[in-house]
Design an enzyme around this catalytic site. Structure first.
Site, mmCIF file in Angstrom:
data_model
loop_
_atom_site.group_PDB
_atom_site.id
_atom_site.type_symbol
_atom_site.label_atom_id
_atom_site.label_comp_id
_atom_site.label_asym_id
_atom_site.label_seq_id
_atom_site.Cartn_x
_atom_site.Cartn_y
_atom_site.Cartn_z
ATOM 1 N N SER A 1 0.861 -1.260 -0.258
ATOM 2 C CA SER A 1 -0.209 -0.385 0.186
ATOM 3 C C SER A 1 1.112 1.624 0.050
ATOM 4 O O SER A 1 1.468 1.626 -1.112
ATOM 5 C CB SER A 1 -1.126 0.173 1.390
ATOM 6 O OG SER A 1 -1.556 0.884 1.039
ATOM 7 N N HIS B 1 -2.962 -1.747 -4.510
ATOM 8 C CA HIS B 1 -4.219 -1.379 -4.614
ATOM 9 C C HIS B 1 -4.642 0.288 -4.589
ATOM 10 O O HIS B 1 -3.884 0.369 -4.528
ATOM 11 C CB HIS B 1 -4.650 -2.121 -3.863
ATOM 12 C CG HIS B 1 -4.361 -1.602 -2.032
ATOM 13 N ND1 HIS B 1 -5.206 -0.077 -2.130
ATOM 14 C CD2 HIS B 1 -3.912 -1.944 -1.067
ATOM 15 C CE1 HIS B 1 -4.474 -0.135 -0.295
ATOM 16 N NE2 HIS B 1 -3.917 -1.474 0.611
#
Length: 238
Positions: free
Chosen positions: A125, A148
């Site tokens: 992330s 993501h």
């Protein structure tokens, strides 16, 4: 041994013990230490980013966190200290607060001393921008990086302005990563929106060699490789 020599050695031993205790305390509290026992006599600062990157809100007490209010002053001190010749960043993070992670990444990228990062375990992330913010990056073969879309926790107002704001935040991340790696924004967005890999989420998980193949990370390697590269960068700067 003469009394004078004993008297001289005692304060030295006490100073050494005090330094060791201070260093151990710093490692325990913030994962930071100075590496200066190498043959090249370079003074290298070590920074670890472990667990969740904590932002403006405190994480649960049982969670392992890296607090950005600790990291930002430390990075400013490194820039201000002429004795520090390089920075080694070790990352094993699940991600966390976007604003805090980007702030740390921007600070690392703007340092004047050579920097090298090493991803161990995971650089997920918002850990991705921090990993690529260094002058040169490594990842161990078993480590993973998850890319993501930006997510929001808590109450979410489902209006067009909210979605545009999320897109702007995501654009800031993809712009930074593409500028500090060999991956394009278009490819990053493709990896972010992949629906075939993650069971409960959209995105992509890359193992060490895959992260290098995608151009996110410069090289597969471990701590020895990372330190060797940092010493090379320091020698090249002199």
């Amino acid at each position: 041994m003469s009394e004078n020599k004993k008297e001289q050695e005692q304060p030295r031993q006490e100073d050494s013990l005090e330094k060791e205790e201070a260093q151990n305390k710093q490692i325990t509290e913030m994962g930071q230490v100075v590496l200066n026992k190498n043959l090249r006599k370079h003074k290298v600062e070590l920074l670890t980013v472990i667990g969740e990157v904590e932002g403006h809100e405190s994480s649960p007490s049982q969670s392992k966190t890296t607090k950005y209010e600790h990291v930002l002053p430390k990075l400013a001190m490194i820039e201000d200290d002429e004795a520090i010749e390089g920075l080694l960043i070790l990352l094993n993070t699940v991600g966390g607060d976007v604003e805090a992670g980007l702030a740390i990444a921007e600070m690392i990228a703007s340092l004047s001393v050579p920097t090298v990062s090493l991803v161990l375990g995971g650089g997920h992330s918002i850990g991705v921008p921090m990993a690529v913010s260094a002058d040169y990056s490594f990842i161990v073969p078993s480590a993973t990086m998850v890319i993501h879309p930006v997510r929001s926790s808590g109450m979410f107002i489902g209006v067009a302005q909210t979605y545009r704001n999320m897109e702007k935040i995501q654009d800031r991340i993809t712009t930074f990563v593409s500028q500090h790696s060999h991956t394009s924004k278009k490819r990053l967005e493709e990896l972010m929106l992949d629906t075939t890999q993650l069971v409960k989420d959209v995105g992509t998980m890359l193992e060490g060699p895959e992260a290098v193949a995608e151009g996110l990370i410069d090289e597969v390697g471990g701590i020895r490789d990372a330190l060797d590269k940092l010493h090379q960068l320091i020698d090249g700067k002199v």
